[in-house]
Design a protein around this motif. Sequence first.
Motif, PDB file in Angstrom:
ATOM      1  N   ASN A 254      -4.793   9.185  -8.349  1.00 31.93           N
ATOM      2  CA  ASN A 254      -4.601   9.131  -9.793  1.00 31.93           C
ATOM      3  C   ASN A 254      -3.138   9.164 -10.219  1.00 31.93           C
ATOM      4  O   ASN A 254      -2.657   8.291 -10.951  1.00 31.93           O
ATOM      5  CB  ASN A 254      -5.340  10.295 -10.452  1.00 31.93           C
ATOM      6  CG  ASN A 254      -6.749  10.487  -9.945  1.00 31.93           C
ATOM      7  OD1 ASN A 254      -6.988  10.505  -8.740  1.00 31.93           O
ATOM      8  ND2 ASN A 254      -7.694  10.632 -10.836  1.00 31.93           N
TER       9      ASN A 254
ATOM     10  N   SER B  36      -6.045   1.106  -7.278  1.00 34.74           N
ATOM     11  CA  SER B  36      -5.868   2.469  -6.795  1.00 34.74           C
ATOM     12  C   SER B  36      -7.189   3.044  -6.316  1.00 34.74           C
ATOM     13  O   SER B  36      -8.266   2.542  -6.654  1.00 34.74           O
ATOM     14  CB  SER B  36      -5.291   3.359  -7.895  1.00 34.74           C
ATOM     15  OG  SER B  36      -5.042   4.664  -7.393  1.00 34.74           O
TER      16      SER B  36
ATOM     17  N   ALA C 184     -10.167  -0.038  -9.362  1.00 36.67           N
ATOM     18  CA  ALA C 184     -10.060   1.270  -8.724  1.00 36.67           C
ATOM     19  C   ALA C 184     -11.178   1.387  -7.697  1.00 36.67           C
ATOM     20  O   ALA C 184     -12.236   0.768  -7.852  1.00 36.67           O
ATOM     21  CB  ALA C 184     -10.169   2.396  -9.759  1.00 36.67           C
TER      22      ALA C 184
ATOM     23  N   LEU D 144      -2.413  -4.240 -10.029  1.00 37.13           N
ATOM     24  CA  LEU D 144      -2.441  -2.827  -9.652  1.00 37.13           C
ATOM     25  C   LEU D 144      -3.858  -2.400  -9.300  1.00 37.13           C
ATOM     26  O   LEU D 144      -4.814  -2.689 -10.021  1.00 37.13           O
ATOM     27  CB  LEU D 144      -1.921  -1.963 -10.811  1.00 37.13           C
ATOM     28  CG  LEU D 144      -2.014  -0.440 -10.620  1.00 37.13           C
ATOM     29  CD1 LEU D 144      -1.236   0.009  -9.384  1.00 37.13           C
ATOM     30  CD2 LEU D 144      -1.513   0.284 -11.871  1.00 37.13           C
TER      31      LEU D 144
ATOM     32  N   GLN E 146      -4.474  -2.810 -15.252  1.00 39.20           N
ATOM     33  CA  GLN E 146      -4.829  -2.455 -13.877  1.00 39.20           C
ATOM     34  C   GLN E 146      -6.051  -3.280 -13.501  1.00 39.20           C
ATOM     35  O   GLN E 146      -6.982  -3.436 -14.306  1.00 39.20           O
ATOM     36  CB  GLN E 146      -5.135  -0.954 -13.746  1.00 39.20           C
ATOM     37  CG  GLN E 146      -5.519  -0.548 -12.326  1.00 39.20           C
ATOM     38  CD  GLN E 146      -5.481   0.955 -12.092  1.00 39.20           C
ATOM     39  OE1 GLN E 146      -4.737   1.674 -12.748  1.00 39.20           O
ATOM     40  NE2 GLN E 146      -6.265   1.449 -11.157  1.00 39.20           N
TER      41      GLN E 146
ATOM     42  N   VAL F  31      -1.229  -1.087  -4.349  1.00 37.05           N
ATOM     43  CA  VAL F  31      -2.390  -0.194  -4.293  1.00 37.05           C
ATOM     44  C   VAL F  31      -1.897   1.216  -3.998  1.00 37.05           C
ATOM     45  O   VAL F  31      -1.125   1.421  -3.062  1.00 37.05           O
ATOM     46  CB  VAL F  31      -3.403  -0.624  -3.213  1.00 37.05           C
ATOM     47  CG1 VAL F  31      -4.630   0.282  -3.252  1.00 37.05           C
ATOM     48  CG2 VAL F  31      -3.818  -2.071  -3.403  1.00 37.05           C
ATOM     49  N   THR F  32      -2.331   2.188  -4.794  1.00 37.70           N
ATOM     50  CA  THR F  32      -1.938   3.579  -4.580  1.00 37.70           C
ATOM     51  C   THR F  32      -3.140   4.402  -4.129  1.00 37.70           C
ATOM     52  O   THR F  32      -4.284   3.988  -4.268  1.00 37.70           O
ATOM     53  CB  THR F  32      -1.347   4.187  -5.867  1.00 37.70           C
ATOM     54  OG1 THR F  32      -2.343   4.192  -6.893  1.00 37.70           O
ATOM     55  CG2 THR F  32      -0.141   3.391  -6.333  1.00 37.70           C
TER      56      THR F  32
ATOM     57  N   MET G  53      -6.509   5.679 -15.839  1.00 35.55           N
ATOM     58  CA  MET G  53      -6.697   4.532 -14.952  1.00 35.55           C
ATOM     59  C   MET G  53      -7.749   3.574 -15.510  1.00 35.55           C
ATOM     60  O   MET G  53      -7.560   2.349 -15.527  1.00 35.55           O
ATOM     61  CB  MET G  53      -7.108   5.036 -13.571  1.00 35.55           C
ATOM     62  CG  MET G  53      -6.906   4.042 -12.445  1.00 35.55           C
ATOM     63  SD  MET G  53      -7.512   4.681 -10.870  1.00 35.55           S
ATOM     64  CE  MET G  53      -6.542   6.174 -10.695  1.00 35.55           C
TER      65      MET G  53
ATOM     66  N   CYS H  23       0.864  -1.185   0.000  1.00 37.99           N
ATOM     67  CA  CYS H  23       0.000   0.000   0.000  1.00 37.99           C
ATOM     68  C   CYS H  23       0.901   1.236   0.000  1.00 37.99           C
ATOM     69  O   CYS H  23       1.615   1.502   0.963  1.00 37.99           O
ATOM     70  CB  CYS H  23      -0.899   0.002   1.239  1.00 37.99           C
ATOM     71  SG  CYS H  23      -2.077   1.379   1.270  1.00 37.99           S
TER      72      CYS H  23
ATOM     73  N   ASP I 117      -0.393   8.773  -8.527  1.00 39.99           N
ATOM     74  CA  ASP I 117       0.405   7.671  -7.999  1.00 39.99           C
ATOM     75  C   ASP I 117       0.116   6.368  -8.745  1.00 39.99           C
ATOM     76  O   ASP I 117       0.999   5.514  -8.885  1.00 39.99           O
ATOM     77  CB  ASP I 117       0.131   7.483  -6.507  1.00 39.99           C
ATOM     78  CG  ASP I 117       0.613   8.672  -5.685  1.00 39.99           C
ATOM     79  OD1 ASP I 117       1.453   9.436  -6.184  1.00 39.99           O
ATOM     80  OD2 ASP I 117       0.133   8.844  -4.549  1.00 39.99           O
ATOM     81  N   ALA I 118      -1.114   6.212  -9.215  1.00 40.54           N
ATOM     82  CA  ALA I 118      -1.452   5.017 -10.001  1.00 40.54           C
ATOM     83  C   ALA I 118      -0.670   5.006 -11.316  1.00 40.54           C
ATOM     84  O   ALA I 118      -0.175   3.957 -11.749  1.00 40.54           O
ATOM     85  CB  ALA I 118      -2.951   4.971 -10.282  1.00 40.54           C
TER      86      ALA I 118
END
Length: 324
Positions: free
Chosen positions: A227, A250, A269, A248, A266, A223-224, A257, A161, A229-230
């Motif tokens: 936006n 986020s 989200a 991935l 990914q 996991v970020t 994304m 994380c 950081d993703a």
Amino acid sequence: MINFQRILKGTVVAAVLLGTAVSASAANIAIVGGKADDPFFAIVKRGIDDAAKLVQARGGTVNYLALQTYDNIGPDAAQLIRTAVSQGVDGIAAPNWVPDAQDEAYKAAKAAGIPILLYNSGGTDKSKELGSINYIGTEDLVAGQAAGKYLAEHKAKNVLCVNTVPGAANLEARCKGIIDEVTKAGSKATQLPLPATSFGDKTAVSEAIKATLMKDDAIDAVVTMGNQDADSAAIAIQQANAVERVKLGSFNTDKAMLDRIKTGTQMFAVDQQGYLQGYLSVFMLASYVDYAMESPTVPILTGPAIVDSSNVEATLKGVEAGVR
């Protein structure tokens, strides 16, 4: 999907037709929010601006007070609240990112007779403690738990994380929720705290994630918190040659994304629907100030909503409309 533009236009027209009966009330409110170049808060600001048209139609004003950086997020947000108090506004809506730094500013607003509303960060308990008229947003621990459950259900065994604003209560809660749920399922999850100065610095965030992935090849999910950081994580996963092993996820959504979800690079989200946070905060605060209107629903939750391959197409339509 609710057509907010249609509602907005209809309400503004009604306000104009009602003339003096509507303009007799004139709430002057302040909304504290994130940086202007923060993609998530750009969506929040869109909601604020749309709702502001309703307030302006009856003679009121909405002033958006934005943080300039996230380096000193709690004290800076507290100062913006105090600025709003000094301006003599009729109401203040703000996130409670760092309670230890911000609570006294909220109490000062209340002491000055100014209603407050928490949105985006803080949660129901803190809202009640501070005497806020409501909380609008997500319960961040619950949002983190939703992400953690999703990862566990999809067999993630070692989750990272990534937190680019350590100390921010909402982001700490999200990571805690993820870690709790993944651990409960018998797998491993840890937090990667990065300096707040790295927020928005795609290269710094990407390099930090890449280095961590290369150091620990057991990590199979990242996991970020947002936006930008993703985007950095997606680059890091690719550069670490870990596309096949690392999932991935986020918080928040944007077109980049969602395109990754659509193409399979990914997994998911977690959407907190920032447009609704901004829109409803302005609408409810101004309605309280002008007409003593309150919602019997406390809190008003705008998420979490999981977006994955099953519903990404519909979510993309919201991005095209500028509301997701």
